[in-house]
Scaffold this motif. Structure first.
Motif, PDB file in Angstrom:
ATOM      1  N   GLY A  64       2.407   2.677  20.242  1.00 57.32           N
ATOM      2  CA  GLY A  64       2.528   1.392  20.439  1.00 57.32           C
ATOM      3  C   GLY A  64       1.375   0.610  19.638  1.00 57.32           C
ATOM      4  O   GLY A  64       1.399  -0.624  19.438  1.00 57.32           O
ATOM      5  N   SER A  65       0.425   1.268  18.777  1.00 53.67           N
ATOM      6  CA  SER A  65      -0.418   0.910  17.846  1.00 53.67           C
ATOM      7  C   SER A  65      -0.307   1.448  16.404  1.00 53.67           C
ATOM      8  O   SER A  65       0.315   2.434  16.327  1.00 53.67           O
ATOM      9  CB  SER A  65      -1.878   1.340  18.421  1.00 53.67           C
ATOM     10  OG  SER A  65      -2.150   0.743  19.596  1.00 53.67           O
ATOM     11  N   ALA A  66      -0.513   0.273  15.614  1.00 48.49           N
ATOM     12  CA  ALA A  66      -0.430   0.964  14.236  1.00 48.49           C
ATOM     13  C   ALA A  66      -1.516   1.782  13.716  1.00 48.49           C
ATOM     14  O   ALA A  66      -2.546   2.010  14.496  1.00 48.49           O
ATOM     15  CB  ALA A  66      -0.678  -0.383  13.389  1.00 48.49           C
ATOM     16  N   ARG A  67      -1.168   2.629  13.015  1.00 50.07           N
ATOM     17  CA  ARG A  67      -2.163   3.911  12.497  1.00 50.07           C
ATOM     18  C   ARG A  67      -3.304   3.267  11.840  1.00 50.07           C
ATOM     19  O   ARG A  67      -3.075   2.432  10.716  1.00 50.07           O
ATOM     20  CB  ARG A  67      -1.342   4.585  11.663  1.00 50.07           C
ATOM     21  CG  ARG A  67      -2.165   6.055  11.485  1.00 50.07           C
ATOM     22  CD  ARG A  67      -1.209   7.168  10.823  1.00 50.07           C
ATOM     23  NE  ARG A  67      -2.100   8.284  10.632  1.00 50.07           N
ATOM     24  CZ  ARG A  67      -1.832   9.281   9.705  1.00 50.07           C
ATOM     25  NH1 ARG A  67      -1.075   9.055   8.801  1.00 50.07           N
ATOM     26  NH2 ARG A  67      -2.701  10.164   9.628  1.00 50.07           N
ATOM     27  N   PRO A  68      -4.403   3.654  12.130  1.00 47.51           N
ATOM     28  CA  PRO A  68      -5.588   3.216  11.316  1.00 47.51           C
ATOM     29  C   PRO A  68      -5.661   3.743  10.003  1.00 47.51           C
ATOM     30  O   PRO A  68      -6.044   5.001   9.969  1.00 47.51           O
ATOM     31  CB  PRO A  68      -6.984   3.327  12.295  1.00 47.51           C
ATOM     32  CG  PRO A  68      -6.411   4.213  13.589  1.00 47.51           C
ATOM     33  CD  PRO A  68      -4.840   4.278  13.557  1.00 47.51           C
ATOM     34  N   THR A  69      -5.525   3.022   8.987  1.00 45.74           N
ATOM     35  CA  THR A  69      -5.613   3.469   7.569  1.00 45.74           C
ATOM     36  C   THR A  69      -6.440   2.744   6.588  1.00 45.74           C
ATOM     37  O   THR A  69      -6.482   1.231   6.778  1.00 45.74           O
ATOM     38  CB  THR A  69      -4.350   3.593   7.187  1.00 45.74           C
ATOM     39  OG1 THR A  69      -3.381   4.465   7.856  1.00 45.74           O
ATOM     40  CG2 THR A  69      -4.258   4.308   5.717  1.00 45.74           C
ATOM     41  N   VAL A  70      -7.415   3.197   5.988  1.00 47.35           N
ATOM     42  CA  VAL A  70      -8.360   2.544   5.224  1.00 47.35           C
ATOM     43  C   VAL A  70      -7.634   1.654   4.190  1.00 47.35           C
ATOM     44  O   VAL A  70      -6.753   2.170   3.532  1.00 47.35           O
ATOM     45  CB  VAL A  70      -9.158   3.482   4.471  1.00 47.35           C
ATOM     46  CG1 VAL A  70     -10.359   2.786   3.523  1.00 47.35           C
ATOM     47  CG2 VAL A  70     -10.202   4.194   5.355  1.00 47.35           C
ATOM     48  N   GLY A  71      -7.912   0.488   4.219  1.00 44.59           N
ATOM     49  CA  GLY A  71      -7.291  -0.616   3.307  1.00 44.59           C
ATOM     50  C   GLY A  71      -5.806  -1.069   3.464  1.00 44.59           C
ATOM     51  O   GLY A  71      -5.166  -1.768   2.953  1.00 44.59           O
ATOM     52  N   GLU A  72      -5.260  -0.646   4.588  1.00 48.19           N
ATOM     53  CA  GLU A  72      -3.943  -1.075   5.240  1.00 48.19           C
ATOM     54  C   GLU A  72      -4.313  -1.863   6.457  1.00 48.19           C
ATOM     55  O   GLU A  72      -5.120  -1.586   7.334  1.00 48.19           O
ATOM     56  CB  GLU A  72      -3.075   0.089   5.344  1.00 48.19           C
ATOM     57  CG  GLU A  72      -2.601   0.702   4.095  1.00 48.19           C
ATOM     58  CD  GLU A  72      -1.573   1.872   4.306  1.00 48.19           C
ATOM     59  OE1 GLU A  72      -1.093   1.805   5.271  1.00 48.19           O
ATOM     60  OE2 GLU A  72      -1.791   2.809   3.411  1.00 48.19           O
ATOM     61  N   ALA A  73      -3.312  -2.861   6.608  1.00 50.01           N
ATOM     62  CA  ALA A  73      -3.288  -3.759   7.789  1.00 50.01           C
ATOM     63  C   ALA A  73      -2.981  -2.870   9.209  1.00 50.01           C
ATOM     64  O   ALA A  73      -1.989  -2.118   8.852  1.00 50.01           O
ATOM     65  CB  ALA A  73      -2.457  -4.868   7.680  1.00 50.01           C
TER      66      ALA A  73
END
Length: 94
Positions: free
Chosen positions: A23-32
């Motif tokens: 249910g959450s977006a994947r935390p990725t450097v530089g991406e929303a």
């Protein structure tokens, strides 16, 4: 911890632990949505030396709310959900 990649990895582990169903977006450097927010996040490692807990089982909530909580626990079937559901039912009968 200040390295953005390390913070993204830490955040991903925490999301996987606390929101295993996703249910959450994947935390990725530089991406929303987390990429530009990582600079404001600090990672800290703590050692837990004791725990004091208070359990709340919606005792003062309407029975419909308690029914919804019990059904959610049963449907999710997490490691401690059955015990929490049993405790909720005991408190309702008391």
């Amino acid at each position: 911890m200040d390295d953005p990649t390390a913070k993204a990895e830490l955040l991903e582990r925490q999301l996987g632990h606390f929101q295993p169903e996703g249910g959450s977006a994947r935390p990725t450097v530089g991406e929303a949505p987390y990429g530009r927010l990582l600079s404001g996040i600090r990672g800290v490692r703590l050692e837990v030396t004791g725990v004091r807990a208070k359990f709340k089982y919606a005792a003062h909530r309407p029975s419909e709310t308690q029914d919804r909580i019990a059904a959610g626990l049963a449907a999710r079937g997490g490691p401690r959900d059955a015990a929490a559901g049993e405790h909720l039912e005991r408190r309702r009968r008391a």
